[in-house]
Design a protein around this motif. Structure first.
Motif, PDB file in Angstrom:
ATOM      1  N   ARG A  39       0.832  -1.188   0.000  1.00 21.16           N
ATOM      2  CA  ARG A  39       0.000   0.000   0.000  1.00 21.16           C
ATOM      3  C   ARG A  39       0.868   1.239   0.000  1.00 21.16           C
ATOM      4  O   ARG A  39       1.961   1.245   0.511  1.00 21.16           O
ATOM      5  CB  ARG A  39      -0.859   0.048   1.265  1.00 21.16           C
ATOM      6  CG  ARG A  39      -1.903  -1.035   1.363  1.00 21.16           C
ATOM      7  CD  ARG A  39      -2.631  -0.908   2.681  1.00 21.16           C
ATOM      8  NE  ARG A  39      -3.233   0.399   2.818  1.00 21.16           N
ATOM      9  CZ  ARG A  39      -2.733   1.367   3.547  1.00 21.16           C
ATOM     10  NH1 ARG A  39      -1.619   1.200   4.200  1.00 21.16           N
ATOM     11  NH2 ARG A  39      -3.340   2.532   3.641  1.00 21.16           N
ATOM     12  N   GLY A  42       3.895   2.808   1.121  1.00 19.77           N
ATOM     13  CA  GLY A  42       4.894   1.767   1.062  1.00 19.77           C
ATOM     14  C   GLY A  42       5.212   1.297  -0.339  1.00 19.77           C
ATOM     15  O   GLY A  42       5.816   0.261  -0.513  1.00 19.77           O
ATOM     16  N   GLU A 291       3.652  -6.646   8.077  1.00 24.89           N
ATOM     17  CA  GLU A 291       4.690  -6.473   7.055  1.00 24.89           C
ATOM     18  C   GLU A 291       4.878  -7.746   6.242  1.00 24.89           C
ATOM     19  O   GLU A 291       4.921  -7.710   4.995  1.00 24.89           O
ATOM     20  CB  GLU A 291       6.016  -6.083   7.703  1.00 24.89           C
ATOM     21  CG  GLU A 291       7.122  -5.870   6.672  1.00 24.89           C
ATOM     22  CD  GLU A 291       8.431  -5.414   7.270  1.00 24.89           C
ATOM     23  OE1 GLU A 291       9.324  -5.029   6.489  1.00 24.89           O
ATOM     24  OE2 GLU A 291       8.579  -5.441   8.515  1.00 24.89           O
ATOM     25  N   ARG A 296       2.699  -4.188   4.664  1.00 19.62           N
ATOM     26  CA  ARG A 296       2.339  -2.976   5.399  1.00 19.62           C
ATOM     27  C   ARG A 296       3.450  -2.663   6.402  1.00 19.62           C
ATOM     28  O   ARG A 296       3.702  -3.444   7.320  1.00 19.62           O
ATOM     29  CB  ARG A 296       1.004  -3.177   6.117  1.00 19.62           C
ATOM     30  CG  ARG A 296       0.477  -1.907   6.748  1.00 19.62           C
ATOM     31  CD  ARG A 296      -0.862  -2.097   7.445  1.00 19.62           C
ATOM     32  NE  ARG A 296      -1.397  -0.785   7.795  1.00 19.62           N
ATOM     33  CZ  ARG A 296      -2.159  -0.067   6.999  1.00 19.62           C
ATOM     34  NH1 ARG A 296      -2.524  -0.534   5.835  1.00 19.62           N
ATOM     35  NH2 ARG A 296      -2.577   1.139   7.375  1.00 19.62           N
ATOM     36  N   ASP A 301       1.411   2.338   7.953  1.00 16.95           N
ATOM     37  CA  ASP A 301       2.081   2.051   6.684  1.00 16.95           C
ATOM     38  C   ASP A 301       3.030   3.187   6.295  1.00 16.95           C
ATOM     39  O   ASP A 301       3.196   3.500   5.120  1.00 16.95           O
ATOM     40  CB  ASP A 301       1.071   1.805   5.567  1.00 16.95           C
ATOM     41  CG  ASP A 301       1.701   1.082   4.374  1.00 16.95           C
ATOM     42  OD1 ASP A 301       2.787   0.496   4.540  1.00 16.95           O
ATOM     43  OD2 ASP A 301       1.119   1.117   3.281  1.00 16.95           O
TER      44      ASP A 301
END
Length: 535
Positions: A39, A42, A291, A296, A301
């Protein structure tokens, strides 16, 4: 513009503690997802241009799809890019520069059927000049609560959770109950006309548990060595997540948990570091779950670690607070130990994830889905930790009871929620009227059936038995796929006003995205929802 913070989310029900995980009156009763989708923010640097282009085209598409007027604007708060070319952009809506509470929309692009939108499409016609003063609104809101060390902040918004949309003062009142546990409430006061209360819901959401004094056993503790040769509980590998000891605090300043030999706790409650180890390691396990499973990086995030505050008082609850981006843990009482087991830590931190993504309003059906999301993903944190001393199960908070008995002492259980005598196992009109900790039951039940199936089975030494509401038999698809479906539905398709009917649609669509329209998981999602009478 950032989403307004969720003040705190509690484990216990509001009848005894602010937004609690378990009702105070209740005396008794894996593998990670393979389909991880990174996302924004990230996304890899080389994807920055693609993310920007997706936001631009989504904003143009949304103006027509959402029925926006000339005074409306959209602020992108989240962007999800997928390898096959699809993108999903979440927008916060403003009207004449004011945030529209409940107005979030998600634009989906690149699908076979073209662009689509999730969220309200109501055209706003709201007068934006208040006739009720901010001071009057604060007095009205404060009159609804009786708290110690009370404070309030307010801002002007358009409240679009109900119909019709109204101009409102959003007043967030914070303070503490007599036992020292934090509490807060968002009170929406009409900014025009009578100045009465239009809506309200808790801003403090809390967790509670039962424990043996330590839950995680012998584990590695990531710490930081200071210039004076003293180690502190600051995890440099997970966004500098920190753990503080409130029992040593003075004048509102709480110190970090520190040590001189980097050996923390002794497994007993006599050593205050023992609880700090549980909380610190639980936060690390939650970070790793998100993660490793979904790409994430931290709760927001954004690579920033959350803080944990242990020994906050002799109260049986735990809280997530968006303002401080932190968890607060009580030391327990009345048969409960410190509220720092894996599932409780994961539950609290997941409230932060929900706030940063779907923003499910903490009342009514969205509130029940908010609590269920924390129960579901907090439970999956416990499974993913794969601890010999606290193995995964669907019995929430059983470990924190001083007399451990998962058959009769727990906060909630997901296989048969109504076994506690308070939670709802099946959907009905009552869902919108009961406390959100009890209305979470149908979603918890759905997830259990989706992952494990109906009937009796033993999971890590604990008996589970999940009868369906319609007498049907449901076959589970496993925790890995079930978790991937729920996370995708939460972060891509759910919005602040998502109710149970919309949650069914969101999870069906998520399953189609991940596994194909005619796949076994799609059929299983529909069957599991029908088995709890949603659909």
């Amino acid at each position: 513009m950032n989403r307004p913070p969720l003040v705190a989310v509690a484990l216990l029900c509001a009848s005894g503690l602010a937004a609690a995980l378990v009702a105070p009156a209740q005396a008794a009763p894996a593998a990670l997802p393979a389909a991880a989708v990174p996302r924004s923010p990230g996304v890899a640097p080389e994807d920055g241009a693609r993310a920007g282009a997706a936001r631009d085209t989504a904003r143009r598409a949304a103006r027509g799809l959402a029925g926006l007027g000339a005074r409306d604007a959209l602020v992108a708060v989240d962007t999800v890019l997928e390898a096959q070319g699809r993108s999903h952009v979440r927008f916060q809506r403003t009207h004449a520069g004011l945030e529209v509470v409940g107005g979030d929309v998600v634009v989906h692009q690149g699908g076979a059927d073209g662009d689509s939108l999730t969220g309200p499409t109501t055209r706003l016609r709201v007068a934006t000049r208040p006739t009720v003063t901010a001071a009057s609104a604060v007095r009205t809101a404060r009159a609804r609560l009786d708290l110690q060390d009370e404070s309030a902040r307010r801002d002007l918004v358009v409240l679009a959770v109900g119909d019709p949309p109204r101009l409102a003062w959003r007043v967030e009142v914070r303070g503490a109950r007599a036992d020292g546990s934090p509490v807060g409430e968002l009170v929406f006061v009409a900014a025009r006309g009578s100045g009465g209360v239009l809506d309200r819901w808790p801003s403090v959401l809390a967790e509670t548990g039962t424990g043996q004094g330590h839950y995680v056993g012998t584990v590695p503790v990531e710490s930081t060595l200071g210039s004076q040769g003293v180690y502190s509980m600051v995890d440099p590998t997970r966004g500098a997540g920190r753990t503080y000891d409130a029992s040593l605090g003075r004048r509102g300043v709480n110190p970090l948990v520190t040590d001189t030999d980097n050996l923390w706790g002794d497994g007993t409650l006599a050593d205050p570091q023992t609880t700090a180890v549980d909380a610190h390691h639980g936060a690390a396990a939650t970070w790793d779950f998100y993660e490793d499973g979904f790409g994430r990086i931290g709760i927001g995030d954004d690579g920033v670690g959350a803080s944990s505050l242990v020994h906050a008082g002799r109260f049986a609850n735990a809280f997530w607070d968006d303002y401080c981006f932190c968890m607060t843990y009580g030391d327990g009482r009345g048969g409960l130990g410190p509220l720092t087991s894996y599932d409780i830590v994961g539950h609290e931190m997941t409230h932060g994830v929900t706030s940063a993504t779907a923003g499910l309003v903490y009342r009514g059906e969205p509130g029940g889905l908010n609590e269920a999301t924390s129960d579901i993903l907090g439970t999956m944190v416990e499974f993913s930790a794969d601890s010999a001393t606290d193995p995964g199960d669907y019995v929430l908070g059983g470990e924190v009871f001083t007399r451990y008995d998962p058959a009769t002492r727990y906060i909630r259980r997901m296989d048969d929620p109504h076994a506690d005598g308070l939670s709802l196992s099946c959907y009905s009109r009552r869902v919108a009227r009961v406390d959100v900790h009890y209305s979470s039951g149908p979603a918890n039940h759905f997830f259990y059936l989706l992952a494990e199936g109906s009937g009796a089975k033993e999971i890590n030494g604990i008996a589970h038995d999940s009868p369906t509401c319609d007498g049907s038999a449901v076959s589970g698809i496993g925790r890995e796929q079930a978790t991937a479906i729920w996370y995708r539905a939460l972060t891509i398709y759910m919005t602040p006003r998502t109710d149970y009917r919309a949650a069914r649609g969101a999870t069906v669509q998520a399953a189609k995205d991940l596994y194909g329209p005619g796949s076994v998981p799609v059929v299983a999602v529909r069957s599991a929802w029908s088995a709890v009478r949603v659909g």
